[in-house]
Design an enzyme around this catalytic site. Structure first.
Site, PDB file in Angstrom:
ATOM      1  N   HIS A 180       9.133  -0.392   1.656  1.00 30.48           N
ATOM      2  CA  HIS A 180       7.846  -0.158   2.326  1.00 30.48           C
ATOM      3  C   HIS A 180       7.516   1.333   2.473  1.00 30.48           C
ATOM      4  O   HIS A 180       6.472   1.783   2.007  1.00 30.48           O
ATOM      5  CB  HIS A 180       7.805  -0.899   3.660  1.00 30.48           C
ATOM      6  CG  HIS A 180       6.645  -0.522   4.510  1.00 30.48           C
ATOM      7  ND1 HIS A 180       5.342  -0.765   4.133  1.00 30.48           N
ATOM      8  CD2 HIS A 180       6.571   0.140   5.686  1.00 30.48           C
ATOM      9  CE1 HIS A 180       4.529  -0.296   5.064  1.00 30.48           C
ATOM     10  NE2 HIS A 180       5.247   0.263   6.023  1.00 30.48           N
ATOM     11  N   HIS A 215       7.656   7.354   8.165  1.00 30.08           N
ATOM     12  CA  HIS A 215       6.691   6.934   9.188  1.00 30.08           C
ATOM     13  C   HIS A 215       7.153   5.799  10.111  1.00 30.08           C
ATOM     14  O   HIS A 215       6.684   5.695  11.232  1.00 30.08           O
ATOM     15  CB  HIS A 215       5.334   6.594   8.562  1.00 30.08           C
ATOM     16  CG  HIS A 215       5.257   5.227   7.961  1.00 30.08           C
ATOM     17  ND1 HIS A 215       5.608   4.967   6.659  1.00 30.08           N
ATOM     18  CD2 HIS A 215       4.868   4.034   8.477  1.00 30.08           C
ATOM     19  CE1 HIS A 215       5.434   3.687   6.414  1.00 30.08           C
ATOM     20  NE2 HIS A 215       4.989   3.097   7.495  1.00 30.08           N
ATOM     21  N   GLU A 218       9.875   4.007  15.396  1.00 30.97           N
ATOM     22  CA  GLU A 218       9.597   2.734  16.023  1.00 30.97           C
ATOM     23  C   GLU A 218      10.605   1.652  15.644  1.00 30.97           C
ATOM     24  O   GLU A 218      10.936   0.797  16.462  1.00 30.97           O
ATOM     25  CB  GLU A 218       8.182   2.269  15.659  1.00 30.97           C
ATOM     26  CG  GLU A 218       7.569   1.443  16.742  1.00 30.97           C
ATOM     27  CD  GLU A 218       6.075   1.279  16.514  1.00 30.97           C
ATOM     28  OE1 GLU A 218       5.387   0.950  17.479  1.00 30.97           O
ATOM     29  OE2 GLU A 218       5.619   1.468  15.373  1.00 30.97           O
ATOM     30  N   ASP A 219      11.083   1.701  14.426  1.00 29.23           N
ATOM     31  CA  ASP A 219      11.874   0.569  13.929  1.00 29.23           C
ATOM     32  C   ASP A 219      13.369   0.833  13.742  1.00 29.23           C
ATOM     33  O   ASP A 219      14.091  -0.038  13.291  1.00 29.23           O
ATOM     34  CB  ASP A 219      11.300   0.080  12.584  1.00 29.23           C
ATOM     35  CG  ASP A 219       9.906  -0.490  12.754  1.00 29.23           C
ATOM     36  OD1 ASP A 219       9.582  -0.878  13.890  1.00 29.23           O
ATOM     37  OD2 ASP A 219       9.151  -0.522  11.771  1.00 29.23           O
ATOM     38  N   ASP A 237       0.040   3.070   4.410  1.00 29.49           N
ATOM     39  CA  ASP A 237       0.887   2.104   5.112  1.00 29.49           C
ATOM     40  C   ASP A 237       0.233   0.712   5.100  1.00 29.49           C
ATOM     41  O   ASP A 237       0.838  -0.286   4.722  1.00 29.49           O
ATOM     42  CB  ASP A 237       1.071   2.623   6.546  1.00 29.49           C
ATOM     43  CG  ASP A 237       1.833   1.673   7.438  1.00 29.49           C
ATOM     44  OD1 ASP A 237       2.780   1.042   6.961  1.00 29.49           O
ATOM     45  OD2 ASP A 237       1.486   1.588   8.637  1.00 29.49           O
ATOM     46  N   ASP A 256     -25.661  -3.360 -11.017  1.00 30.07           N
ATOM     47  CA  ASP A 256     -24.597  -2.366 -11.100  1.00 30.07           C
ATOM     48  C   ASP A 256     -23.206  -3.001 -11.098  1.00 30.07           C
ATOM     49  O   ASP A 256     -22.240  -2.389 -10.730  1.00 30.07           O
ATOM     50  CB  ASP A 256     -24.720  -1.325  -9.984  1.00 30.07           C
ATOM     51  CG  ASP A 256     -24.654  -1.965  -8.606  1.00 30.07           C
ATOM     52  OD1 ASP A 256     -24.671  -3.216  -8.527  1.00 30.07           O
ATOM     53  OD2 ASP A 256     -24.584  -1.223  -7.612  1.00 30.07           O
TER      54      ASP A 256
END
Ligand code: MN
Length: 488
Positions: A52, A76, A80-81, A142, A263
């Protein structure tokens, strides 16, 4: 994990293709750091977690982002993880990268949960963008990968995330002129929100492309030949297909009749400068008659988000109708990456390259549109920023205030001393009274008097924010105490 190493090699290669001076050692370090942090973690799809952040970094590299942003992309999800913290990131990679990661983590709490939360979220996003645009780039990358692995989640989560993208992220990408990103986000979300419609449209497009391919190639050859004969140099002439979700929205307005979408496919001609754009337009019109009212000069009058290009719709030699878009290479990059295009090839000081003033214009323009564009708000029936205004310091920092705020409110929101020493104010470089109500987009400069120690009690009569009220009251209380003391 040979597969992951291969992906990392691809990432390095992508970065090298546009940035030869980049710090590959630092990137390698970040990769190992992330690998270590996410060790043993799996995503819902069953994949190794590291896929990821790597995919996020890859998207950022494909957008030709500077190295710090790509590294922050790799890191990133760590605070948190994982067991590692922001502090660890700061020690290893410095303040700038840890600030970026922190910004992404903070935005992580934004979730689409109906209209009330929607407004709050938009406001949060708006402020985050104003603070540091780079954070939103990482968030886009993300989200894009989250969408690509959405199949692994339960249906209710799929719908929530897809709605969040359609309602919040895609409009912001659009507002920032990042059409490419907007298109990708919408297409992925569309798939989950309206699966039946998505499949119908995919099939329709497949048939259409089969039908139109031959004639499209013929026209491209014809255009190339015409340009050559008129001695006009071009960089590229290519066909392009309208983005899926915007095609869907257009079809809904046209009774789902694809023959009325002029278009759906277009020809795009890229040239080196603006005069050449107009020369191309002239040449095209000499050979192919333009449709009335379909010539759009977005070079002389760019769209609010900065989009510029010449558009015309013509009858081709085959008797078909087709849109032609003419632009320079720079305009092409802008249309793909929007504001982010200005950062390409730039390693340091990416914030400086986008000038603050341009920023302010863009943000305030956005707000104006949000306020005025009923179509956008149709479903919400509420003005997103009705009760708040966004004003700017002379440095371009955004201050979020309630409606009806005055320069005094602004001053106390900046700093207590600025409030207490306030002797006057400029709004957009004009001297103003201190009870003047501020408008969104105003640039406020507070004039201070260093000898002044206490606020004017009269200010309490017109100020709006409780922050200012409390600070004024406590300063005045202090003065009363001192006065008493002096009298004794
Ligand atoms: Mn993530």
């Amino acid at each position: 994990m040979p597969e992951l190493n291969k992906k990392f090699k691809t990432l390095q290669k992508t970065i090298k293709s546009y940035n030869t001076k980049s710090d590959m050692d630092m990137l390698k370090l970040a990769f190992e750091f992330a690998r270590n942090a996410h060790q043993g973690q799996k995503r819902m799809s069953g994949e190794e977690y590291l896929y990821h952040p790597l995919a996020t970094a890859q998207t950022l590299a494909e957008m030709k982002m500077p190295m710090q942003i790509i590294i922050a992309g790799l890191l990133h999800d760590i605070p948190e993880d994982t067991d590692l913290t922001l502090e660890n990131i700061k020690e290893e990679f410095g303040t700038e990268i840890s600030n970026l990661v922190n910004g992404v983590t903070k935005l992580g709490t934004i979730k689409y949960r109906g209209i009330e939360r929607y407004i709050e979220n938009l406001r949060k996003m708006f402020l985050a963008i104003a603070k540091d645009l780079r954070v939103i780039m990482i968030k886009f990358a993300d989200k894009l990968h989250n969408l690509k692995t959405l199949y692994a989640l339960p249906r209710n989560k799929q719908i929530r995330i897809a709605s969040e993208v359609i309602e919040i992220y895609a409009p912001i990408a659009n507002r920032l002129g990042m059409y490419e990103m907007k298109g990708k986000l919408e297409e992925e979300a569309f798939k989950y929100l309206y699966p039946k419609e998505y499949n119908w449209l995919k099939q329709l497009i497949k048939e259409q492309i089969k039908q139109k391919e031959k004639y499209l190639n013929k026209i491209i050859d014809f255009v190339k030949l015409e340009l050559k004969e008129n001695d006009i140099k071009y960089i590229e002439v290519k066909g392009r297909i309208k983005q899926l979700y915007s095609l869907y929205k257009k079809l809904l307005r046209l009774d789902k009749d694809i023959n009325r979408v002029y278009d759906f496919v277009a020809i795009r001609i890229i040239v080196k400068d603006i005069p050449t754009c107009y020369a191309v337009l002239g040449t095209i019109h000499k050979k192919m008659k333009p449709l009335k009212g379909r010539i759009k000069d977005y070079i002389a009058q760019p769209k609010p988000n900065g989009y510029s290009s010449l558009h015309t719709t013509v009858f081709t030699i085959e008797g078909e109708i087709i849109e032609v878009q003419i632009r320079t290479k720079g305009m092409e990059a802008e249309a793909e990456y929007g504001i982010a295009a200005h950062w390409n090839y730039d390693e340091k000081g990416s914030k400086k390259t986008t000038s603050n003033t341009k920023w302010i214009t863009e943000l305030t323009q956005w707000q104006k549109e949000l306020g005025a564009n009923q179509k956008f708000l149709e479903n919400l029936k509420i003005d997103v920023f009705q009760d708040r205004i966004f004003v700017f310091t002379p440095n371009g920092d955004v201050i979020d205030l309630p409606n009806g705020s005055t320069p005094i409110d602004f001053a106390y929101n900046v700093h207590t001393d600025v409030g207490n020493q306030c002797a006057g104010a400029l709004i957009n470089n004009q001297i103003t009274t201190l009870d003047k109500r501020l408008k969104s987009g105003d640039v406020i400069e507070i004039l201070t008097d260093k000898n002044r120690k206490f606020p004017n009690p009269d200010w309490l009569k017109f100020i709006k924010t409780s922050v200012a009220k409390n600070k004024i009251k406590s300063s005045l209380a202090k003065r009363t105490l001192i006065d008493k003391f002096l009298k004794k």
